[in-house]
Design a protein around this motif. Structure first.
Motif, PDB file in Angstrom:
ATOM      1  N   SER A   6       0.798  -1.223   0.000  1.00  0.00           N
ATOM      2  CA  SER A   6       0.000   0.000   0.000  1.00  0.00           C
ATOM      3  C   SER A   6       0.823   1.261   0.000  1.00  0.00           C
ATOM      4  CB  SER A   6      -0.931   0.003   1.220  1.00  0.00           C
ATOM      5  OG  SER A   6      -0.193   0.095   2.404  1.00  0.00           O
ATOM      6  N   ALA A  38      -5.276  10.139  -1.004  1.00  0.00           N
ATOM      7  CA  ALA A  38      -5.654   8.725  -1.058  1.00  0.00           C
ATOM      8  C   ALA A  38      -4.645   7.864  -0.300  1.00  0.00           C
ATOM      9  CB  ALA A  38      -5.762   8.268  -2.511  1.00  0.00           C
ATOM     10  N   VAL A  41      -4.994   8.298   3.728  1.00  0.00           N
ATOM     11  CA  VAL A  41      -6.039   7.507   4.385  1.00  0.00           C
ATOM     12  C   VAL A  41      -5.739   6.015   4.256  1.00  0.00           C
ATOM     13  CG1 VAL A  41      -7.596   7.371   2.379  1.00  0.00           C
ATOM     14  CG2 VAL A  41      -8.532   7.280   4.708  1.00  0.00           C
ATOM     15  N   ASN A  42      -5.122   5.619   3.140  1.00  0.00           N
ATOM     16  CA  ASN A  42      -4.793   4.214   2.934  1.00  0.00           C
ATOM     17  C   ASN A  42      -3.773   3.733   3.956  1.00  0.00           C
ATOM     18  OD1 ASN A  42      -4.992   1.767   1.332  1.00  0.00           O
ATOM     19  ND2 ASN A  42      -2.911   2.199   0.667  1.00  0.00           N
ATOM     20  N   ILE A  45      -5.427   3.300   7.334  1.00  0.00           N
ATOM     21  CA  ILE A  45      -6.198   2.050   7.453  1.00  0.00           C
ATOM     22  C   ILE A  45      -5.271   0.879   7.759  1.00  0.00           C
ATOM     23  CG2 ILE A  45      -7.673   0.405   6.230  1.00  0.00           C
ATOM     24  CD1 ILE A  45      -8.760   2.801   4.610  1.00  0.00           C
ATOM     25  N   GLU A  98     -11.305  12.363   6.223  1.00  0.00           N
ATOM     26  CA  GLU A  98     -10.528  11.124   6.320  1.00  0.00           C
ATOM     27  C   GLU A  98     -10.201  10.781   7.772  1.00  0.00           C
ATOM     28  OE1 GLU A  98      -8.245  11.106   1.979  1.00  0.00           O
ATOM     29  OE2 GLU A  98      -7.162  11.758   3.766  1.00  0.00           O
ATOM     30  N   GLY A 130      -9.178   0.873   0.101  1.00  0.00           N
ATOM     31  CA  GLY A 130      -8.193   1.943   0.239  1.00  0.00           C
ATOM     32  C   GLY A 130      -7.061   1.802  -0.760  1.00  0.00           C
TER      33      GLY A 130
END
Length: 242
Positions: A6, A38, A41-42, A45, A98, A130
């Motif tokens: 990620s 993006a 927030v990924n 997570i 977010e 995500g």
């Protein structure tokens, strides 16, 4: 581990040229904040996913994505500093949304689910979304490339390492067949290929546009110099007549 896929390429140095350019020019111009929002927030997570109360024995998950979260925070702060007021407000609202999402997800995962297996499944499933969001984020930049026929605001190394990251983790996932890794990284590989195809397609037109812009700027400076010179001559003639 899927969390490595990620954020791993966001830990490399290839974001730096973009932000060095932004700092030098004192403006974000048409660079998009979407990929950084993006990824922010990924990574958040995946940090949640790696917590011992969610997915035990995931130290690498927390350290890598925690580092990624800090790096993306720095990038977003720079983006906020060098963006205009309207864009700054928009980015701040998205960051706030977010953070609220991450807080609610953490609360639900720790209160509704009562075992680490259930928590891992819930957070892992959301992490797939995500990952897909992170890989899909450059779509807005790709649209800009097609519209302007210029890759000036689509950094080459970001696209290249996105592709390499997707391919490496897709290969790894196929060996072990982990759907949490295959789905987002397979899609990421395809998007990376699409970005590089766009880069190759519009590279020459980009160089042509940059050359024309430079020539126009130099011509403008020359005309300004000539105008100032004529103005000085006119003033001298006027003074002599007086």
């Amino acid at each position: 581990m899927s969390s490595l896929s990620s954020c791993s390429y966001h830990l490399c140095k290839f974001h730096l040229p973009t932000f060095i350019q932004i700092v030098k020019k004192g403006a974000v111009e048409q660079f998009s904040p979407v990929p950084y929002l993006a990824t922010f927030v990924n990574c958040g997570i995946w940090v949640l996913y790696g917590l011992p109360v969610v997915h035990p024995h995931s130290l690498l998950v927390i350290t890598i994505n925690g580092t990624g979260l800090l790096i993306e925070t720095v990038y977003l702060l720079l983006f906020l500093i060098y963006s205009n007021r309207k864009q700054r407000i928009k980015v701040l609202l998205i960051i706030f949304a977010e953070l609220v999402f991450l807080g609610v997800l953490t609360l639900l995962a720790l209160t509704v689910a009562h075992t680490t297996r259930i928590r891992s499944d819930i957070v892992g499933s959301i992490a797939i979304v995500g990952n897909i969001m992170m890989y899909a984020a450059p779509l807005s930049v790709m649209k800009l490339v097609i519209t302007t026929k210029s890759v000036e605001y689509m950094p080459f190394f970001l696209s290249l390492f996105s592709l390499l990251n997707g391919i490496s983790w897709t290969t790894y996932a196929l060996i072990r067949f982990d759907p949490y890794i295959v789905i987002p990284n397979g899609l990421g590989s395809l998007l990376g290929i699409a970005q590089l195809i766009l880069y190759a397609t519009f590279y020459k037109s980009t160089q042509r546009q940059l050359a024309e812009r430079k020539a126009n700027a130099e011509m403008g400076l020359t005309e300004m110099g000539q105008s100032m010179g004529l103005s000085k001559i006119s003033n001298v003639v006027h003074d002599e007549h007086i």
